[in-house]
Scaffold this motif. Structure first.
Motif, PDB file in Angstrom:
ATOM      1  N   ARG A  86       0.809  -1.226   0.000  1.00  0.00           N
ATOM      2  CA  ARG A  86       0.000   0.000   0.000  1.00  0.00           C
ATOM      3  C   ARG A  86       0.840   1.272   0.000  1.00  0.00           C
ATOM      4  NH1 ARG A  86      -5.520  -0.603   0.964  1.00  0.00           N
ATOM      5  NH2 ARG A  86      -6.059  -2.630   1.844  1.00  0.00           N
ATOM      6  N   ASN A  87       1.956   1.250   0.723  1.00  0.00           N
ATOM      7  CA  ASN A  87       2.784   2.460   0.787  1.00  0.00           C
ATOM      8  C   ASN A  87       3.433   2.749  -0.558  1.00  0.00           C
ATOM      9  OD1 ASN A  87       2.544   2.939   3.757  1.00  0.00           O
ATOM     10  ND2 ASN A  87       3.513   0.934   3.821  1.00  0.00           N
ATOM     11  N   PHE A  88       3.849   1.700  -1.224  1.00  0.00           N
ATOM     12  CA  PHE A  88       4.446   1.844  -2.550  1.00  0.00           C
ATOM     13  C   PHE A  88       3.377   2.308  -3.550  1.00  0.00           C
ATOM     14  CE2 PHE A  88       6.669   0.013  -6.394  1.00  0.00           C
ATOM     15  CZ  PHE A  88       7.835   0.744  -6.266  1.00  0.00           C
ATOM     16  N   GLU A  89       2.180   1.768  -3.414  1.00  0.00           N
ATOM     17  CA  GLU A  89       1.066   2.217  -4.266  1.00  0.00           C
ATOM     18  C   GLU A  89       0.844   3.719  -4.124  1.00  0.00           C
ATOM     19  OE1 GLU A  89      -2.444   0.039  -3.158  1.00  0.00           O
ATOM     20  OE2 GLU A  89      -1.567  -1.901  -3.678  1.00  0.00           O
ATOM     21  N   LYS A  90       0.819   4.193  -2.875  1.00  0.00           N
ATOM     22  CA  LYS A  90       0.598   5.626  -2.619  1.00  0.00           C
ATOM     23  C   LYS A  90       1.657   6.466  -3.316  1.00  0.00           C
ATOM     24  CE  LYS A  90      -1.567   5.198   1.795  1.00  0.00           C
ATOM     25  NZ  LYS A  90      -1.123   4.910   3.171  1.00  0.00           N
ATOM     26  N   LEU A  91       2.899   5.988  -3.233  1.00  0.00           N
ATOM     27  CA  LEU A  91       4.027   6.700  -3.826  1.00  0.00           C
ATOM     28  C   LEU A  91       3.854   6.797  -5.343  1.00  0.00           C
ATOM     29  CD1 LEU A  91       6.523   7.606  -2.227  1.00  0.00           C
ATOM     30  CD2 LEU A  91       7.703   5.575  -3.037  1.00  0.00           C
ATOM     31  N   ASP A  93       1.012   6.603  -6.969  1.00  0.00           N
ATOM     32  CA  ASP A  93      -0.192   7.370  -7.275  1.00  0.00           C
ATOM     33  C   ASP A  93      -0.836   6.912  -8.589  1.00  0.00           C
ATOM     34  OD1 ASP A  93      -2.139   9.323  -6.990  1.00  0.00           O
ATOM     35  OD2 ASP A  93      -0.957  10.827  -8.084  1.00  0.00           O
ATOM     36  N   ALA A  94      -1.003   5.627  -8.727  1.00  0.00           N
ATOM     37  CA  ALA A  94      -1.589   5.032  -9.940  1.00  0.00           C
ATOM     38  C   ALA A  94      -2.745   4.118  -9.524  1.00  0.00           C
ATOM     39  CB  ALA A  94      -0.522   4.234 -10.690  1.00  0.00           C
ATOM     40  N   PRO A  95      -3.661   3.843 -10.452  1.00  0.00           N
ATOM     41  CA  PRO A  95      -4.843   3.031 -10.089  1.00  0.00           C
ATOM     42  C   PRO A  95      -4.522   1.538 -10.025  1.00  0.00           C
ATOM     43  CG  PRO A  95      -4.970   3.650 -12.402  1.00  0.00           C
ATOM     44  CD  PRO A  95      -3.716   4.292 -11.853  1.00  0.00           C
ATOM     45  N   VAL A  96      -3.516   1.182  -9.228  1.00  0.00           N
ATOM     46  CA  VAL A  96      -3.105  -0.222  -9.160  1.00  0.00           C
ATOM     47  C   VAL A  96      -3.126  -0.748  -7.726  1.00  0.00           C
ATOM     48  CG1 VAL A  96      -1.651  -0.199 -11.221  1.00  0.00           C
ATOM     49  CG2 VAL A  96      -0.683   0.499  -9.025  1.00  0.00           C
ATOM     50  N   LYS A  97      -3.448  -2.018  -7.620  1.00  0.00           N
ATOM     51  CA  LYS A  97      -3.252  -2.743  -6.366  1.00  0.00           C
ATOM     52  C   LYS A  97      -2.029  -3.626  -6.586  1.00  0.00           C
ATOM     53  CE  LYS A  97      -8.033  -3.230  -4.684  1.00  0.00           C
ATOM     54  NZ  LYS A  97      -8.898  -2.699  -5.781  1.00  0.00           N
ATOM     55  N   ILE A  98      -1.006  -3.452  -5.750  1.00  0.00           N
ATOM     56  CA  ILE A  98       0.242  -4.199  -5.943  1.00  0.00           C
ATOM     57  C   ILE A  98       0.387  -5.250  -4.845  1.00  0.00           C
ATOM     58  CG2 ILE A  98       2.762  -4.054  -6.082  1.00  0.00           C
ATOM     59  CD1 ILE A  98       2.394  -1.158  -7.064  1.00  0.00           C
ATOM     60  N   PHE A  99       0.450  -6.496  -5.251  1.00  0.00           N
ATOM     61  CA  PHE A  99       0.677  -7.605  -4.312  1.00  0.00           C
ATOM     62  C   PHE A  99       2.015  -8.258  -4.613  1.00  0.00           C
ATOM     63  CE2 PHE A  99      -3.891  -7.128  -4.329  1.00  0.00           C
ATOM     64  CZ  PHE A  99      -4.268  -7.399  -3.019  1.00  0.00           C
ATOM     65  N   TYR A 100       2.660  -8.735  -3.568  1.00  0.00           N
ATOM     66  CA  TYR A 100       3.906  -9.454  -3.812  1.00  0.00           C
ATOM     67  C   TYR A 100       4.033 -10.651  -2.892  1.00  0.00           C
ATOM     68  CZ  TYR A 100       5.992  -7.088   0.307  1.00  0.00           C
ATOM     69  OH  TYR A 100       6.283  -6.638   1.576  1.00  0.00           O
ATOM     70  N   LYS A 101       4.648 -11.704  -3.424  1.00  0.00           N
ATOM     71  CA  LYS A 101       4.987 -12.860  -2.595  1.00  0.00           C
ATOM     72  C   LYS A 101       6.354 -12.580  -1.999  1.00  0.00           C
ATOM     73  CE  LYS A 101       3.553 -16.842  -2.324  1.00  0.00           C
ATOM     74  NZ  LYS A 101       2.836 -17.484  -1.158  1.00  0.00           N
ATOM     75  N   GLN A 367      17.061   2.611  -8.443  1.00  0.00           N
ATOM     76  CA  GLN A 367      16.163   3.713  -8.076  1.00  0.00           C
ATOM     77  C   GLN A 367      14.835   3.139  -7.569  1.00  0.00           C
ATOM     78  OE1 GLN A 367      14.764   6.178 -11.329  1.00  0.00           O
ATOM     79  NE2 GLN A 367      14.644   7.973  -9.993  1.00  0.00           N
ATOM     80  N   ALA A 368      14.318   2.151  -8.293  1.00  0.00           N
ATOM     81  CA  ALA A 368      13.056   1.527  -7.890  1.00  0.00           C
ATOM     82  C   ALA A 368      13.218   0.816  -6.540  1.00  0.00           C
ATOM     83  CB  ALA A 368      12.608   0.533  -8.961  1.00  0.00           C
ATOM     84  N   GLY A 369      14.354   0.155  -6.347  1.00  0.00           N
ATOM     85  CA  GLY A 369      14.586  -0.585  -5.108  1.00  0.00           C
ATOM     86  C   GLY A 369      14.677   0.330  -3.890  1.00  0.00           C
ATOM     87  N   VAL A 370      15.309   1.475  -4.060  1.00  0.00           N
ATOM     88  CA  VAL A 370      15.411   2.413  -2.933  1.00  0.00           C
ATOM     89  C   VAL A 370      14.037   3.010  -2.618  1.00  0.00           C
ATOM     90  CG1 VAL A 370      16.398   4.622  -2.192  1.00  0.00           C
ATOM     91  CG2 VAL A 370      17.870   2.887  -3.226  1.00  0.00           C
ATOM     92  N   MET A 371      13.270   3.308  -3.662  1.00  0.00           N
ATOM     93  CA  MET A 371      11.880   3.764  -3.448  1.00  0.00           C
ATOM     94  C   MET A 371      11.104   2.740  -2.632  1.00  0.00           C
ATOM     95  SD  MET A 371      10.455   5.120  -7.142  1.00  0.00           S
ATOM     96  CE  MET A 371       8.734   4.773  -6.706  1.00  0.00           C
ATOM     97  N   TRP A 372      11.303   1.488  -2.995  1.00  0.00           N
ATOM     98  CA  TRP A 372      10.612   0.398  -2.297  1.00  0.00           C
ATOM     99  C   TRP A 372      11.031   0.354  -0.821  1.00  0.00           C
ATOM    100  CZ3 TRP A 372       6.847  -3.089  -3.700  1.00  0.00           C
ATOM    101  CH2 TRP A 372       6.593  -4.102  -2.795  1.00  0.00           C
ATOM    102  N   ALA A 373      12.352   0.353  -0.593  1.00  0.00           N
ATOM    103  CA  ALA A 373      12.861   0.236   0.776  1.00  0.00           C
ATOM    104  C   ALA A 373      12.384   1.396   1.644  1.00  0.00           C
ATOM    105  CB  ALA A 373      14.391   0.181   0.760  1.00  0.00           C
ATOM    106  N   GLU A 404      -7.713   0.429 -14.023  1.00  0.00           N
ATOM    107  CA  GLU A 404      -7.380  -0.200 -12.750  1.00  0.00           C
ATOM    108  C   GLU A 404      -6.743  -1.564 -12.993  1.00  0.00           C
ATOM    109  OE1 GLU A 404     -10.490  -0.307  -9.918  1.00  0.00           O
ATOM    110  OE2 GLU A 404     -10.757   1.874  -9.927  1.00  0.00           O
ATOM    111  N   LYS A 405      -5.728  -1.866 -12.220  1.00  0.00           N
ATOM    112  CA  LYS A 405      -5.027  -3.130 -12.409  1.00  0.00           C
ATOM    113  C   LYS A 405      -4.622  -3.752 -11.081  1.00  0.00           C
ATOM    114  CE  LYS A 405      -2.697  -2.340 -16.786  1.00  0.00           C
ATOM    115  NZ  LYS A 405      -1.446  -1.889 -17.371  1.00  0.00           N
ATOM    116  N   VAL A 406      -4.697  -5.061 -11.027  1.00  0.00           N
ATOM    117  CA  VAL A 406      -4.123  -5.797  -9.900  1.00  0.00           C
ATOM    118  C   VAL A 406      -2.809  -6.417 -10.386  1.00  0.00           C
ATOM    119  CG1 VAL A 406      -4.391  -7.732  -8.305  1.00  0.00           C
ATOM    120  CG2 VAL A 406      -6.377  -6.313  -8.899  1.00  0.00           C
TER     121      VAL A 406
END
Lengths: 453, 453
Positions: A86-91, A93-101, A367-373, A404-406
């Motif tokens: 959810r925090n990464f989604e907020k960052l 700011d796109a209509p996506v739900k992001i799930f990860y294993k 860059q993406a990894g640091v955003m994630w962390a 919208e995307k999952v």
């Protein structure tokens, strides 16, 4: 406070792996014996692998029972949580739900134990007492070291030299689990000595290390070789990831629009995606996307061809996307993505347009990894950063399209022992590796004249 | 295949922390102002901590609501699994069931984020925009770095120099999370300069680093200081661990006979044990055991006395077991257990015979840790190895007595960034640190003449 994790209890763990070979619309090309040009037989492989794994490699049975002994070890960390970012989604700011294993929860910190444990088990069951293998970033080598320790096997790991030096902690991890770790190219095999003679400063590659490990296995009685990716049985074992995720999505009444993974040899990507590819084959509207490095763009720039899995040409010829068996990619930090080829199953699926592939530049992935962390907390492995960059891309597109995307992706491992690569990134020391067409053309000359699939 | 993990769903996470101060049979001695010898007032502490945490420090309210914003962040990794260590049990061959809370699943890899997150939250809520802190092994510094990043605070960490050098990866982790990490003693504070003038090669200590961090906080506007252990509010936040474990044991109809944790400043030990201490106070038959290093034997060899929390005497006088505020323990690898004192709550409980303490030698702790890694897979932090050594002891006793026991312990963190210490152990390079009585006697002279509790 909204729940963000979907858990499975121990008793909900899947009891079978899924074999995509049962559902392929067109059959896969067989591996060929390089001397005869004919399909390899089980006997050809017998000095390298135990027969129970050779059978698994070729079977078209759809569901394969997971042995009790393997399930018991899986439970040490599996089922892994399905998490919503959810925090990464907020960052984004796109209509996506992001799930990860989160496959970083394993003792070795990556998805690799999913196949290391059954491989150690099957070898032990076949009477083998020692395994040799190679490793890139060290994730596979550490996973197999742990699995061998659990089943009482000896273990020797040839580690690509550039990673051996960049990632001393993974070598130490192997030692804690009782294994021996040797930088490759080494002088204890003929394959290694040949490389060192020509290139004394060789940073090594997975192709070289595989040659060394195979030579080491066949020259020790009671020994076999173990591979952490590429092969059908390896991908089979990894399907536990995708199968769990399907149970987890069922619990919350969702289904992903896009399934993503980073792709080096293909096991992590296949692990999460094969059960969804099955659904796609049966008409489900789901996209499957692999993310690879621009420094080793096997799926995006290689041809589909027969090629050796290793530098010294000790493996059968495999039908796959490849950059040529003597391609030595730049020493990017995502050591696990530096393989010249790609799993035949993954290659076949791309050839059949059942999956897509994209390549990402090392700087963009960090860059993406640091955003994630900085939003989700967990620090990803450099390999994992590739799929996170792909997720960022996918989210951007969803925003542009207003759709919208999952999104589901495999968070293949944590970066706790890859922190030196983050330091290099944060202090501006990461070198961009641009890859001219000529370099790939030159590498591909190695497979001129090989049989065409 | 028997289940080995007891999980809690996100919505089952405890919504309140437990405050042992509500249940103590005898009240705790107050912290004293060193100049007046009188109990410190909230105003005395106001330049150092935000008022909302000062209130939490002193309250005797039994249950404290966990803010929604904190619960949201907790869910990134909590509730942590309660795991049964069946393989380790088999190895010990004793009549024990061993359960552990795996706090290594947090992004920072230890229990420390349990208090880092609420501390960052409360400071932010109070209008603070920058935190300073100290760290030993780096587990606390990395946890606070992450928490500050999550709530948009700046963060500066003074890291004990010996750990800064032994554990570069934790510093890098702090950088990934956007914090600044400085080896202590440093030349940017008066406290640091004073130490360096006398001992240019000082390996540092938590006491010195605390002095530097406090000085740094009070000399920057909008800044406060944050402590990762010792204080009442820190231990309060950590009770989430023990509270979760009680819910988990209830699910399987068990209750532990012994609850164990390693003890440095006391937060990890208290986190798992305070809810059980409450049960013990109310008549339950449960033993609570803290494990500390023989190189820093605060609970087992220190007196219960008033002493400063730091070297430069900037803190109030705290009633605690202490080796004297200028005690600098040998540079053992369990940096998080190198604190000269002990949390006043934990000290009070030992004084009241509600808990026990045992000390373990570094070599024995690594032996236990390697046994653990080779059977359960997960590689423990050097601090965690102390409690594992205590578990081995406890199991041995159970075997001798022929008594069945359920053991619960706090697996405080993983050792992925402490692997250099394992290498030192495996290659025979760990130095035994024997501690003569004279050394402790000499250290204790620093507190002669202080008020007696």
């Amino acid at each position: 406070m909204e729940p963000i994790k979907v858990l499975l209890e121990d008793q909900e763990i899947p009891r079978q792996w899924y074999n995509i070979q049962a559902d392929l619309p067109t059959p896969m090309r067989p591996p060929l014996h390089p001397a005869t040009g004919k399909p390899v037989s089980p006997e050809d492989l017998a000095p390298i692998f135990p027969m129970n794994l050779i059978e698994q490699e070729a079977t078209t049975q759809r569901w394969i029972d997971i042995p009790e002994e393997v399930l018991e070890k899986y439970l040490l960390w599996r089922p892994s949580p399905l998490c919503r970012a959810r925090n990464f989604e907020k960052l984004l700011d796109a209509p996506v739900k992001i799930f990860y294993k989160n496959e970083g929860v394993s003792p070795a910190g990556s998805h690799k134990p999913n196949t290391a444990v059954p491989q150690a088990y099957y070898n032990k069951a076949f009477g083998i007492n020692r395994l040799s293998t190679e490793t890139g970033a060290g994730q596979w080598g550490s996973a197999l070291s742990m699995a061998c320790q659990m089943f009482g096997l000896e273990c020797r790991v040839f580690m690509v030299r550039v990673s051996y030096e960049q990632k001393p902690y993974r070598r130490m991890m192997m030692n804690v689990w009782g294994a021996e770790c040797i930088p490759s190219p080494s002088d204890i095999t003929e394959a290694g000595r040949n490389v060192l003679a020509a290139h004394p400063d060789s940073p090594g590659s997975l192709g070289i290390a595989i040659s060394e490990a195979i030579e080491d296995a066949v020259s020790h009685p009671g020994s076999r070789y173990s591979l952490g990716s590429v092969l059908n049985h390896v991908l089979l074992h990894q399907t536990i990831v995708g199968l769990e995720s399907q149970k987890q999505f069922a619990k919350i009444g969702l289904y992903p629009d896009v399934v993503m993974g980073c792709a080096g040899g293909g096991s992590n990507f296949a692990g999460i995606s094969l059960p969804y590819v099955r659904d796609r084959i049966h008409g489900k509207d789901v996209r499957i996307v692999g993310a690879e490095p621009t420094a080793c763009p096997t799926l995006t720039r290689g041809p589909f061809a027969y090629d050796f899995g290793d530098l010294a040409k000790k493996t059968p010829l495999l039908p796959m996307y490849t950059l040529g068996h003597d391609y030595v990619p730049a020493p990017i930090h995502a050591g696990g993505l530096r393989y010249h080829g790609m799993a035949p199953i993954v290659s076949h699926l791309l050839k059949e347009n059942l999956i897509e592939a994209k390549a990402y530049h090392q700087l963009d992935t960090f860059q993406a990894g640091v955003m994630w962390a900085r939003s989700e907390g967990f620090i990803p492995a450099p390999e994992t950063n590739h799929v996170i960059a792909a997720v960022v891309d996918e989210a951007r597109r969803a925003k542009e399209e207003g759709k919208e995307k999952v999104i589901l992706f495999n968070w293949s491992g944590h970066g706790m022992v890859d922190l030196a690569s983050y330091e290099a990134y944060l202090t501006g020391k990461l070198i961009p590796h641009e890859l001219p067409d000529e370099e790939i053309d030159r590498a591909l000359r190695a497979i001129e004249g090989f049989p065409k699939p």
